[in-house]
Design a protein around this motif. Sequence first.
Motif, mmCIF file in Angstrom:
data_model
loop_
_atom_site.group_PDB
_atom_site.id
_atom_site.type_symbol
_atom_site.label_atom_id
_atom_site.label_comp_id
_atom_site.label_asym_id
_atom_site.label_seq_id
_atom_site.Cartn_x
_atom_site.Cartn_y
_atom_site.Cartn_z
ATOM 1 N N ARG A 1 0.826 -1.212 0.000
ATOM 2 C CA ARG A 1 0.000 0.000 0.000
ATOM 3 C C ARG A 1 0.858 1.260 0.000
ATOM 4 O O ARG A 1 0.406 2.328 -0.446
ATOM 5 C CB ARG A 1 -0.913 0.005 1.229
ATOM 6 C CG ARG A 1 -2.073 -0.967 1.147
ATOM 7 C CD ARG A 1 -2.905 -0.915 2.415
ATOM 8 N NE ARG A 1 -3.387 0.424 2.697
ATOM 9 C CZ ARG A 1 -3.883 0.819 3.870
ATOM 10 N NH1 ARG A 1 -3.946 -0.040 4.871
ATOM 11 N NH2 ARG A 1 -4.318 2.048 4.044
ATOM 12 N N CYS A 2 2.091 1.161 0.477
ATOM 13 C CA CYS A 2 2.998 2.321 0.502
ATOM 14 C C CYS A 2 3.717 2.526 -0.825
ATOM 15 O O CYS A 2 4.587 3.395 -0.939
ATOM 16 C CB CYS A 2 4.027 2.148 1.621
ATOM 17 S SG CYS A 2 3.322 2.228 3.289
ATOM 18 N N GLY A 3 3.390 1.709 -1.828
ATOM 19 C CA GLY A 3 3.976 1.878 -3.152
ATOM 20 C C GLY A 3 5.101 0.923 -3.486
ATOM 21 O O GLY A 3 5.711 1.018 -4.553
ATOM 22 N N ILE A 4 5.400 -0.009 -2.581
ATOM 23 C CA ILE A 4 6.467 -0.986 -2.811
ATOM 24 C C ILE A 4 5.874 -2.174 -3.563
ATOM 25 O O ILE A 4 4.763 -2.623 -3.272
ATOM 26 C CB ILE A 4 7.072 -1.442 -1.464
ATOM 27 C CG1 ILE A 4 7.707 -0.243 -0.762
ATOM 28 C CG2 ILE A 4 8.087 -2.554 -1.670
ATOM 29 C CD1 ILE A 4 8.141 -0.515 0.661
ATOM 30 N N SER A 5 6.606 -2.709 -4.534
ATOM 31 C CA SER A 5 6.102 -3.840 -5.310
ATOM 32 C C SER A 5 5.964 -5.072 -4.421
ATOM 33 O O SER A 5 6.644 -5.194 -3.392
ATOM 34 C CB SER A 5 7.041 -4.155 -6.478
ATOM 35 O OG SER A 5 8.269 -4.680 -6.012
ATOM 36 N N ALA A 6 5.079 -5.984 -4.827
ATOM 37 C CA ALA A 6 4.852 -7.210 -4.049
ATOM 38 C C ALA A 6 6.133 -8.025 -3.939
ATOM 39 O O ALA A 6 6.444 -8.587 -2.883
ATOM 40 C CB ALA A 6 3.744 -8.039 -4.700
ATOM 41 N N ARG A 7 6.905 -8.094 -5.021
ATOM 42 C CA ARG A 7 8.151 -8.867 -5.007
ATOM 43 C C ARG A 7 9.145 -8.276 -4.011
ATOM 44 O O ARG A 7 9.801 -9.015 -3.260
ATOM 45 C CB ARG A 7 8.757 -8.901 -6.405
ATOM 46 C CG ARG A 7 7.981 -9.736 -7.414
ATOM 47 C CD ARG A 7 8.657 -9.711 -8.770
ATOM 48 N NE ARG A 7 9.993 -10.271 -8.693
ATOM 49 C CZ ARG A 7 10.918 -10.133 -9.634
ATOM 50 N NH1 ARG A 7 10.644 -9.422 -10.721
ATOM 51 N NH2 ARG A 7 12.105 -10.690 -9.496
ATOM 52 N N ALA A 8 9.259 -6.959 -3.994
ATOM 53 C CA ALA A 8 10.199 -6.314 -3.080
ATOM 54 C C ALA A 8 9.718 -6.430 -1.634
ATOM 55 O O ALA A 8 10.520 -6.652 -0.717
ATOM 56 C CB ALA A 8 10.388 -4.850 -3.457
ATOM 57 N N ALA A 9 8.412 -6.289 -1.431
ATOM 58 C CA ALA A 9 7.856 -6.364 -0.076
ATOM 59 C C ALA A 9 8.076 -7.742 0.540
ATOM 60 O O ALA A 9 8.499 -7.860 1.702
ATOM 61 C CB ALA A 9 6.363 -6.035 -0.111
ATOM 62 N N MET A 10 7.799 -8.807 -0.219
ATOM 63 C CA MET A 10 7.969 -10.158 0.307
ATOM 64 C C MET A 10 9.439 -10.564 0.319
ATOM 65 O O MET A 10 9.917 -11.193 1.269
ATOM 66 C CB MET A 10 7.156 -11.150 -0.526
ATOM 67 C CG MET A 10 5.664 -10.852 -0.584
ATOM 68 S SD MET A 10 4.881 -10.688 1.056
ATOM 69 C CE MET A 10 4.869 -12.396 1.589
#
Length: 303
Positions: free
Chosen positions: A181-190
Amino acid sequence: MEKHYQLGIFAIVIASCFWGTTGTAATFANGVHPITIAAITMGVGGCLLALLSIGAIKLDHLLLRCHWQLIIIGSLSIVVYPLAFYSAMHLSGVAIGNVVSIGSAPLFTALLERIFDKQQLSRRWRISAGLGLSGVALLSFAKAEIVGEPMAAQSYWGIGLGLLAGLSYATYSWVGHRLIRCGISARAAMGSQFGLGGVLLLPILIFTYSTVIHSTQSLAVGLYMAIVPTVLAYKLFGYGLSKVKASTATLITLLEPVIATLLAVTIVNEIIGLQGWSGMGMILLSLLVIIWPASTVRSKQEI
């Protein structure tokens, strides 16, 4: 919007199917301690997931640095989850340990969203959660009755660890959704969460790796646990978190004990009886309630 939502749901369903194989797969790793299985699954698997996400992590490194506190919280939760999860199954049995861990996660996630995100739970979610958790309870007690596991003192410790696993699973799921939700991609977040969590888990293998390499079968199980239920499943789960709320995502993962039970019936020749089948039916009905296409924009936003 509806198409992306349904794709997110589908990704989480597939991830849950992969996670449902872990209990049966672990039975083929004879002599391997549950702590070792935890270190392989989330330690080695987490590092692999981070390596595959390195490009996305580099692209979003400035945003990731801004939210380093969330990443640390998520990573520590990833460290706690497998240790508590596999220990819970070891102490209280596969049935109860698995169901308490997975069954409590949606409630913990909803609580996190209510406290930190000020989000309300939709009527649809409450109905689905009621059906799903009731089904989980029926399935758990049915399996426990057939296995004949006595409720000894260590079983209560196992239940406590199962609740801790549920809370940690809910936490890193909520963190992943918050980062997205803060604009980080799903791949980077996980990838960032699992990379740091995986590095913290790897030292356990230094003292316990010998139990894995003593046979080709145990080594194959270890590789499977690291690649399929971790790397593949969490890439799918991360995509799903980018499309639906964390409380909805963890609710859908109640499918995991259903898959685990079906595999136990077909591969391990376990019998669960009418009560167990009724529980699985209620879980599947709960999933139907939550994944059924929303008829209005408002209902989609509530989910």
